[in-house]
Enzyme design. Structure first.
Site, PDB file in Angstrom:
ATOM      1  N   PRO A   1       0.972  -1.273   0.185  1.00 12.74           N
ATOM      2  CA  PRO A   1      -0.041   0.042   0.017  1.00 12.74           C
ATOM      3  C   PRO A   1       1.085   1.312  -0.042  1.00 12.74           C
ATOM      4  CG  PRO A   1      -0.877  -1.406   1.744  1.00 12.74           C
ATOM      5  CD  PRO A   1       0.491  -1.978   0.995  1.00 12.74           C
ATOM      6  N   ASN A   2       0.442   2.320  -0.869  1.00 12.61           N
ATOM      7  CA  ASN A   2       1.020   3.785  -0.920  1.00 12.61           C
ATOM      8  C   ASN A   2       2.106   3.664  -1.541  1.00 12.61           C
ATOM      9  OD1 ASN A   2      -1.253   4.685   0.473  1.00 12.61           O
ATOM     10  ND2 ASN A   2      -0.475   3.757   2.324  1.00 12.61           N
TER      11      ASN A   2
ATOM     12  N   ARG B   1       5.567  11.049  -2.404  1.00  7.52           N
ATOM     13  CA  ARG B   1       4.855  10.805  -0.919  1.00  7.52           C
ATOM     14  C   ARG B   1       6.061  10.842   0.202  1.00  7.52           C
ATOM     15  NH1 ARG B   1       4.690   4.663   1.368  1.00  7.52           N
ATOM     16  NH2 ARG B   1       3.836   5.275   3.352  1.00  7.52           N
TER      17      ARG B   1
ATOM     18  N   TYR C   1      11.051   9.014   2.145  1.00  5.73           N
ATOM     19  CA  TYR C   1      11.214   8.165   0.774  1.00  5.73           C
ATOM     20  C   TYR C   1      11.863   8.704  -0.378  1.00  5.73           C
ATOM     21  CZ  TYR C   1       7.613   5.914   4.011  1.00  5.73           C
ATOM     22  OH  TYR C   1       6.945   5.446   4.779  1.00  5.73           O
TER      23      TYR C   1
ATOM     24  N   ASN D   1       8.334  -5.162   0.008  1.00  8.61           N
ATOM     25  CA  ASN D   1       8.252  -3.969   0.659  1.00  8.61           C
ATOM     26  C   ASN D   1       6.709  -4.120   1.112  1.00  8.61           C
ATOM     27  OD1 ASN D   1       7.906  -1.742   1.866  1.00  8.61           O
ATOM     28  ND2 ASN D   1       9.084  -0.649   0.549  1.00  8.61           N
TER      29      ASN D   1
ATOM     30  N   ALA E   1       2.667  -0.375   4.971  1.00 12.06           N
ATOM     31  CA  ALA E   1       2.102  -0.438   6.203  1.00 12.06           C
ATOM     32  C   ALA E   1       1.593  -1.720   6.863  1.00 12.06           C
ATOM     33  CB  ALA E   1       0.996   0.685   6.497  1.00 12.06           C
TER      34      ALA E   1
ATOM     35  N   GLU F   1      12.425  -8.978   3.165  1.00  7.81           N
ATOM     36  CA  GLU F   1      11.668  -7.877   3.424  1.00  7.81           C
ATOM     37  C   GLU F   1      12.334  -6.777   3.326  1.00  7.81           C
ATOM     38  OE1 GLU F   1      10.469  -8.023   7.532  1.00  7.81           O
ATOM     39  OE2 GLU F   1       9.663  -6.156   7.413  1.00  7.81           O
TER      40      GLU F   1
ATOM     41  N   HIS G   1      12.532  -2.111   3.499  1.00  5.94           N
ATOM     42  CA  HIS G   1      11.893  -0.992   3.841  1.00  5.94           C
ATOM     43  C   HIS G   1      12.865   0.127   3.563  1.00  5.94           C
ATOM     44  CE1 HIS G   1       8.772  -2.827   5.885  1.00  5.94           C
ATOM     45  NE2 HIS G   1       9.640  -3.620   6.666  1.00  5.94           N
TER      46      HIS G   1
ATOM     47  N   ARG H   1      11.925   5.431  13.536  1.00  2.92           N
ATOM     48  CA  ARG H   1      10.501   6.375  13.315  1.00  2.92           C
ATOM     49  C   ARG H   1       9.732   6.068  14.431  1.00  2.92           C
ATOM     50  NH1 ARG H   1       8.466   5.635   7.262  1.00  2.92           N
ATOM     51  NH2 ARG H   1       7.244   7.164   7.778  1.00  2.92           N
TER      52      ARG H   1
HETATM   53  C1  DQA Z   1       7.821   1.422   4.505  1.00  2.00           C
HETATM   54  C2  DQA Z   1       7.807   1.793   5.938  1.00  2.00           C
HETATM   55  C3  DQA Z   1       6.502   1.593   6.657  1.00  2.00           C
HETATM   56  O1  DQA Z   1       6.416   1.931   7.920  1.00  2.00           O
HETATM   57  C4  DQA Z   1       5.409   2.524   5.847  1.00  2.00           C
HETATM   58  O2  DQA Z   1       3.993   2.196   5.986  1.00  2.00           O
HETATM   59  C5  DQA Z   1       5.648   2.320   4.354  1.00  2.00           C
HETATM   60  C6  DQA Z   1       6.909   2.369   3.862  1.00  2.00           C
HETATM   61  C7  DQA Z   1       9.315   1.669   4.153  1.00  2.00           C
HETATM   62  O3  DQA Z   1       9.581   1.296   2.821  1.00  2.00           O
HETATM   63  O4  DQA Z   1      10.112   2.441   4.721  1.00  2.00           O
HETATM   64  O5  DQA Z   1       4.729   2.222   3.652  1.00  2.00           O
HETATM   65  O6  DQA Z   1       7.750   0.132   4.125  1.00  2.00           O
END
Ligand code: DQA
Length: 151
Positions: A10-11, A18, A23, A79, A82, A104, A106, A113
């Protein structure tokens, strides 16, 4: 040629605009192009998939499990966005498909954070974790996947 599957949750379609302080300015299209180049260099075909829907990602993990058993897929780089911090279903999907190697990643250092980002449901099911290297982390995760499985 064997495949590596790169999943984004998501996102992450909003990358580039964003929260650039977290990011960066690289778009998802740029990230996917970078992953394909990395795949070419490492000798793997790369499939990229992004969804804002948890179920769509679960379906992809299930398909990946089958492809791994068929010997056509090396593993997955994900990735989960959330969903990392909320999704027992994602944990169960990775565990449920058996030995599928999942790395995984990020982009941000989630441990530096908010405290709600410190726990991951995915990490206990992951073969490796890459955190806080920006979008370079996707390349590192792919290299790690290949090197880990080459022994
Ligand atoms: C993320 C970190 C997550 O906490 C966040 O919700 C994201 C991006 C990262 O790539 O740093 O959507 O996965």
């Amino acid at each position: 040629m064997k495949k590596i599957l790169v999943l984004n949750g998501p996102n992450l379609n909003l990358l580039g605009t964003r929260e650039p302080a977290q990011y960066g300015h690289t778009t998802l299209a740029d990230v996917e192009a970078m992953c394909k180049e990395t795949g070419e260099r490492l000798g793997y075909e790369v499939e990229c998939f992004q969804s804002n829907w948890e179920g769509a990602l679960l379906d992809k993990i299930h398909e990946a499990g089958q492809a791994f058993r068929d010997g056509t897929l090396l593993g997955v780089v994900i990735n989960p966005g959330a969903l990392t911090h909320t999704s027992i279903a994602l944990h169960d999907a990775i565990k449920g498909v058996g030995d599928l190697p999942v790395i995984e990643i990020h982009i941000s250092n989630v441990h530096a954070r908010e405290s709600f980002r410190h726990h991951s449901y995915v990490s206990p099911a992951a073969a490796g974790i890459v955190v806080g290297f920006g979008v370079l982390g996707y390349t590192l995760a792919m290299e790690g996947l290949v090197r880990k499985l080459q022994g």
